[in-house]
Enzyme design. Structure first.
Site, PDB file in Angstrom:
ATOM      1  N   TYR A  51     -15.534  49.729  13.378  1.00  0.00           N
ATOM      2  CA  TYR A  51     -15.637  50.834  14.354  1.00  0.00           C
ATOM      3  C   TYR A  51     -16.949  51.600  14.116  1.00  0.00           C
ATOM      4  CZ  TYR A  51     -10.467  50.496  14.941  1.00  0.00           C
ATOM      5  OH  TYR A  51      -9.175  50.091  15.156  1.00  0.00           O
ATOM      6  N   HIS A 109      -8.770  43.029   9.087  1.00  0.00           N
ATOM      7  CA  HIS A 109      -8.793  43.437  10.504  1.00  0.00           C
ATOM      8  C   HIS A 109      -8.259  42.346  11.450  1.00  0.00           C
ATOM      9  CE1 HIS A 109     -11.116  46.348  13.348  1.00  0.00           C
ATOM     10  NE2 HIS A 109     -10.008  45.906  13.913  1.00  0.00           N
TER      11      HIS A 109
END
Ligand code: A2P
Length: 283
Positions: A51, A109
């Site tokens: 992110y 992730h």
């Protein structure tokens, strides 16, 4: 507003039953949004290396009067760093970026099965937990066969599996698997994500009727439904009013039939998942 209940992970860590998603929140505006979320009462903050906002999350934490020990900070390992040594370095780098000594939770992730290195990455998370860099370890976007493989090859099951989950992608099989194995399912995009998709879900008649009945919004009905499924939702909002609204879901209950009616919205398949973890490659 009612107090936020907790959910206990298999390793004993107690997390708030709802957290705050931060994808896309960066820079000064991002700090403001996350700072506001903490002020509204969020204590579990979800970020990821990819992110590119672990620094933003760290800045919001330092700005907030809430002590670090009362916050739960979760981040995620990118696919390009699954190889053991790279994974250990990436976890350290994540901590430097956030300006933290430890993460409460750290997840792989995406499995990126084509690369076939997620077991290696899992070993790095297990060791980082032993070194004290992470309190609880988990995964994101994992399907049953990958979880079986982690257990078979390392003897350690994740505490958490964070998956895409909302009324149009209700994930019954994965939820059943996670529950049977003592893994807490977290939901990303618990409101169906941003843009027209979210709008379409919120306009679903079933949700609108329930919202009217309980004097709540369609978003609150979705989050309450996830809570009653035993799922930990991570809604995202830049807006203080909606941030507060999304926390205000612990003063009413859907009936079992209503939970079922929302789950069955999945059958409409108006919205498919963002990425099938078996084929999705995200590095
Ligand atoms: P905003 O940031 O303007 O509030 P998800 O959590 O499923 O990824 O969905 C996030 C999207 O849903 C964001 O675009 C967010 O916009 C919007 N959103 C968040 N909370 C609410 C709410 N209570 N009502 C309507 N839209 C919401």
């Amino acid at each position: 507003m009612s107090e936020i209940p907790t959910i206990t992970l298999r390793d004993g860590l107690q997390l708030p039953a709802i957290g705050f998603g931060t994808a896309g929140m960066r820079g000064a505006q991002g700090v403001q949004a996350i700072d506001s979320a903490i002020n509204q009462g969020y204590r579990l903050i979800d970020t990821a290396y990819n992110y590119e906002n672990e620094g933003t999350v760290g800045a919001a934490i330092r700005r907030s009067p809430v002590p670090r020990a009362d916050l739960f900070i979760s981040s995620k390992l990118p696919g390009r760093y699954h190889e053991y040594g790279k994974a250990v370095t990436a976890i350290q780098e994540s901590l430097y970026r956030a300006g933290l000594d430890y993460f409460d939770l750290y997840l792989i992730h995406w499995p990126n099965p084509e690369r076939n290195q997620y077991v290696d990455a899992w070993r790095a998370l297990i060791d980082a937990q032993k070194f004290g860099l992470i309190r609880s370890i988990g995964v994101s976007n994992f399907v049953p066969e990958y979880l079986d493989r982690l257990e078979k090859e390392t003897g350690v099951l994740p505490a958490v599996n964070q998956i895409e989950l909302h009324p149009h992608h209700s994930q019954p099989e994965q939820r059943d698997y996670d529950r049977a194995h003592g893994i807490v399912t977290e939901a990303w995009s618990p409101l169906g994500g941003k843009g027209p998709k979210t709008q379409r879900i919120q306009e679903t008649l079933v949700l609108r009727d329930l919202a009217e009945k309980y004097h709540k919004s369609a978003a609150q009905i979705m989050l309450r439904w996830e809570h009653q499924l035993g799922v930990l939702p991570l809604p995202l909002s830049h807006n203080p009013g909606r941030q507060a609204q999304n926390l205000d879901i612990f003063d009413f209950s859907l009936t079992p039939d209503e939970v079922q009616a929302v789950t069955e919205l999945d059958g409409e398949r108006q919205v498919t998942g963002y990425g099938d973890p078996r084929t999705h490659e995200e590095l």
